[in-house]
Design a protein around this motif. Structure first.
Motif, PDB file in Angstrom:
ATOM      1  N   MET A   1      38.291  37.979  36.603  1.00  0.00           N
ATOM      2  CA  MET A   1      37.871  38.530  35.324  1.00  0.00           C
ATOM      3  C   MET A   1      38.871  38.118  34.250  1.00  0.00           C
ATOM      4  N   SER A   2      38.387  37.772  33.074  1.00  0.00           N
ATOM      5  CA  SER A   2      39.260  37.305  32.011  1.00  0.00           C
ATOM      6  C   SER A   2      40.022  38.464  31.385  1.00  0.00           C
ATOM      7  N   SER A   3      41.105  38.124  30.676  1.00  0.00           N
ATOM      8  CA  SER A   3      41.895  39.163  30.023  1.00  0.00           C
ATOM      9  C   SER A   3      41.089  39.867  28.937  1.00  0.00           C
ATOM     10  N   ASP A   4      40.175  39.165  28.280  1.00  0.00           N
ATOM     11  CA  ASP A   4      39.336  39.807  27.260  1.00  0.00           C
ATOM     12  C   ASP A   4      38.462  40.901  27.876  1.00  0.00           C
ATOM     13  N   SER A   5      37.894  40.636  29.062  1.00  0.00           N
ATOM     14  CA  SER A   5      37.088  41.644  29.749  1.00  0.00           C
ATOM     15  C   SER A   5      37.922  42.863  30.111  1.00  0.00           C
ATOM     16  N   HIS A   6      39.150  42.618  30.583  1.00  0.00           N
ATOM     17  CA  HIS A   6      40.042  43.735  30.916  1.00  0.00           C
ATOM     18  C   HIS A   6      40.378  44.543  29.663  1.00  0.00           C
ATOM     19  N   ARG A   7      40.588  43.871  28.529  1.00  0.00           N
ATOM     20  CA  ARG A   7      40.891  44.601  27.298  1.00  0.00           C
ATOM     21  C   ARG A   7      39.708  45.473  26.877  1.00  0.00           C
ATOM     22  N   ARG A   8      38.493  44.944  26.982  1.00  0.00           N
ATOM     23  CA  ARG A   8      37.310  45.745  26.641  1.00  0.00           C
ATOM     24  C   ARG A   8      37.180  46.964  27.552  1.00  0.00           C
ATOM     25  N   ASP A   9      37.408  46.746  28.855  1.00  0.00           N
ATOM     26  CA  ASP A   9      37.336  47.870  29.804  1.00  0.00           C
ATOM     27  C   ASP A   9      38.407  48.904  29.488  1.00  0.00           C
ATOM     28  N   LEU A  10      39.623  48.430  29.168  1.00  0.00           N
ATOM     29  CA  LEU A  10      40.711  49.359  28.850  1.00  0.00           C
ATOM     30  C   LEU A  10      40.392  50.152  27.586  1.00  0.00           C
ATOM     31  N   ALA A  11      39.806  49.498  26.582  1.00  0.00           N
ATOM     32  CA  ALA A  11      39.429  50.199  25.349  1.00  0.00           C
ATOM     33  C   ALA A  11      38.367  51.266  25.643  1.00  0.00           C
ATOM     34  N   ARG A  12      37.411  50.936  26.521  1.00  0.00           N
ATOM     35  CA  ARG A  12      36.365  51.906  26.889  1.00  0.00           C
ATOM     36  C   ARG A  12      36.975  53.122  27.594  1.00  0.00           C
ATOM     37  N   LEU A  13      37.934  52.877  28.489  1.00  0.00           N
ATOM     38  CA  LEU A  13      38.574  53.975  29.203  1.00  0.00           C
ATOM     39  C   LEU A  13      39.384  54.863  28.253  1.00  0.00           C
ATOM     40  N   LEU A  14      40.042  54.260  27.274  1.00  0.00           N
ATOM     41  CA  LEU A  14      40.806  55.042  26.311  1.00  0.00           C
ATOM     42  C   LEU A  14      39.870  55.896  25.441  1.00  0.00           C
ATOM     43  N   GLU A  15      38.718  55.332  25.079  1.00  0.00           N
ATOM     44  CA  GLU A  15      37.727  56.109  24.327  1.00  0.00           C
ATOM     45  C   GLU A  15      37.210  57.279  25.171  1.00  0.00           C
ATOM     46  N   LYS A  16      37.015  57.013  26.472  1.00  0.00           N
ATOM     47  CA  LYS A  16      36.554  58.075  27.373  1.00  0.00           C
ATOM     48  C   LYS A  16      37.591  59.184  27.470  1.00  0.00           C
ATOM     49  N   SER A  95      45.868  45.254  35.825  1.00  0.00           N
ATOM     50  CA  SER A  95      44.971  44.099  35.918  1.00  0.00           C
ATOM     51  C   SER A  95      45.053  43.246  34.655  1.00  0.00           C
ATOM     52  N   LEU A  96      45.147  43.917  33.492  1.00  0.00           N
ATOM     53  CA  LEU A  96      45.258  43.182  32.229  1.00  0.00           C
ATOM     54  C   LEU A  96      46.553  42.385  32.180  1.00  0.00           C
ATOM     55  N   GLU A  97      47.669  42.994  32.609  1.00  0.00           N
ATOM     56  CA  GLU A  97      48.960  42.291  32.610  1.00  0.00           C
ATOM     57  C   GLU A  97      48.910  41.079  33.527  1.00  0.00           C
ATOM     58  N   SER A  98      48.272  41.228  34.692  1.00  0.00           N
ATOM     59  CA  SER A  98      48.146  40.106  35.622  1.00  0.00           C
ATOM     60  C   SER A  98      47.299  38.991  35.016  1.00  0.00           C
ATOM     61  N   ALA A  99      46.196  39.376  34.366  1.00  0.00           N
ATOM     62  CA  ALA A  99      45.322  38.366  33.750  1.00  0.00           C
ATOM     63  C   ALA A  99      46.030  37.663  32.601  1.00  0.00           C
ATOM     64  N   GLU A 100      46.806  38.424  31.803  1.00  0.00           N
ATOM     65  CA  GLU A 100      47.563  37.808  30.695  1.00  0.00           C
ATOM     66  C   GLU A 100      48.624  36.850  31.228  1.00  0.00           C
ATOM     67  N   LYS A 101      49.255  37.208  32.353  1.00  0.00           N
ATOM     68  CA  LYS A 101      50.238  36.311  32.957  1.00  0.00           C
ATOM     69  C   LYS A 101      49.567  35.022  33.413  1.00  0.00           C
ATOM     70  N   THR A 102      48.400  35.161  34.044  1.00  0.00           N
ATOM     71  CA  THR A 102      47.651  33.975  34.474  1.00  0.00           C
ATOM     72  C   THR A 102      47.267  33.111  33.278  1.00  0.00           C
ATOM     73  N   ASP A 103      46.847  33.766  32.184  1.00  0.00           N
ATOM     74  CA  ASP A 103      46.484  33.016  30.975  1.00  0.00           C
ATOM     75  C   ASP A 103      47.695  32.269  30.417  1.00  0.00           C
ATOM     76  N   ARG A 104      48.863  32.934  30.409  1.00  0.00           N
ATOM     77  CA  ARG A 104      50.078  32.274  29.899  1.00  0.00           C
ATOM     78  C   ARG A 104      50.444  31.081  30.758  1.00  0.00           C
ATOM     79  N   GLN A 105      50.370  31.251  32.076  1.00  0.00           N
ATOM     80  CA  GLN A 105      50.708  30.137  32.967  1.00  0.00           C
ATOM     81  C   GLN A 105      49.748  28.972  32.756  1.00  0.00           C
ATOM     82  N   SER A 106      48.467  29.296  32.588  1.00  0.00           N
ATOM     83  CA  SER A 106      47.480  28.250  32.335  1.00  0.00           C
ATOM     84  C   SER A 106      47.765  27.534  31.023  1.00  0.00           C
TER      85      SER A 106
END
Length: 347
Positions: A1-16, A95-106
């Motif tokens: 899953m991309s970091s953008d998807s994780h950010r959207r999920d995290l925003a939804r959880l914070l709203e919840k 999960s977001l931190e892991s995805a961001e790390k993967t994005d940085r490495q890429s």
């Protein structure tokens, strides 16, 4: 899953979480109000003038107590939901931190690839725009001494070039064909010393130890009053090396970051050994010591370079230092068969 998807999920959880906390506040307020009514009606029952009035107040108090209990249960349920949501937020954050790390490495890999492509393009441009100079052809080794013009320049006084020459001379004294190698050292070497050395020594190898970069190397400025330096670009260096009837067979640049620009030298000198990155003094000394020990023992240039890398690795200088000495050569040259020192009986 991309970091953008994780950010959207995290925003939804914070709203919840915000909605749940709002609901929790409402239930807690309802419970508090109900208990306040219980206390008020119990007080009224105690002050009632008749038993029927007291009973009416007590029944009202009981109804409010049940409302308070129900509101309390609802608040407890919402509290559990908030705790579960908090765990989901923590997991999603990881999960977001892991995805961001993967994005940085890429991104870093893409940037490295892009820089390499730019270097390759610049090298191709430099090769195409190189000055028109004649090519020297490698002749079979002759029964003569290998002549090495060893130039050291240390205008900033922060390199151990003297120690390097000392260790090279020590290695040569123990080599198999030590009598077939002459090393002519020029300390605090200026650009004029290079030209004079080409005339006086007619070297087969020109060795430079000092500071360098992808634009060229740094010679001593030649002034007696104070230390000074002269930066000589590869375009001028190739003209100097070609300005002789017998250009060298090998150029060794024991200087930092000289590999990228060294291809400009190939029209005049068929083989160049240079450093692909910054190199520590210890690695530079170990490299030169083992390289010339192998050359003076009749090994090919390719084997001498391999031995030098192995020696650097064995010295445990750092993890990547053994990969710094690299070579470039013209297409018609195989350094694994290029032997510069042979006895008279072998020629």
């Amino acid at each position: 899953m991309s970091s953008d998807s994780h950010r959207r999920d995290l925003a939804r959880l914070l709203e919840k979480e915000a909605a749940l906390r709002k609901e929790l506040y409402r239930h807690e307020s309802d419970a508090a109000k109900a208990m306040e009514n219980v206390r008020r009606q119990e007080g009224s029952a105690m002050r009632a003038s008749s038993s029927s009035s007291a009973n009416t107040y007590l029944r009202g108090a009981e109804r409010d107590r049940q409302k308070a209990v129900a509101a309390g249960k609802k608040a407890a349920d919402v509290g559990k939901k908030i705790a579960n949501n908090a765990r989901e937020i923590a997991n999603k954050q990881r999960s977001l931190e892991s995805a961001e790390k993967t994005d940085r490495q890429s991104a870093e890999r893409e940037a490295t690839k892009r820089r390499q492509m730019e270097k390759d393009h610049a090298r191709d441009i430099a090769r195409l725009s190189a000055p028109q100079v004649h090519y020297v052809h490698i002749r079979p080794p002759e029964p003569e001494k290998l002549r090495v013009l060893y130039l050291t320049a240390n205008p900033t006084m922060n390199l151990r070039t003297d120690a390097e020459v000392r260790e090279v001379q020590r290695a040569l004294r123990g080599a198999k064909y030590r009598d077939l190698v002459d090393v002519e050292q020029r300390t605090a070497a200026s650009f004029q010393d290079l030209l004079d050395g080409l005339n006086d020594v007619r070297p087969h190898i020109v060795h430079f130890s000092g500071h360098g970069g992808d634009e060229g190397v740094v010679f001593d400025g030649g002034y007696l009053e104070a230390p000074s330096q002269q930066e000589v670009g590869f375009d001028l260096l190739v003209k100097a090396l070609d300005a002789t009837d017998e250009p060298p067979r090998l150029l060794v640049l024991n200087a930092c970051d000289t590999l990228d620009g060294a291809s400009a030298i190939l029209p005049a000198v068929p083989v160049v050994i240079a450093m692909s990155d910054a190199v520590l003094d210890t690695a530079a000394i170990v490299f030169a010591q083992q390289f010339y020990a192998a050359v003076a023992s009749g090994q090919s240039v390719g084997s001498a370079l391999k031995q030098a890398r192995v020696r650097i690795e064995a010295a445990v200088i750092d993890k990547t230092a053994s990969e710094l000495p690299q070579h470039i050569s013209r297409d018609d040259i195989d350094i694994d068969t290029l032997v510069l020192v042979r006895s008279v009986a072998e020629v």
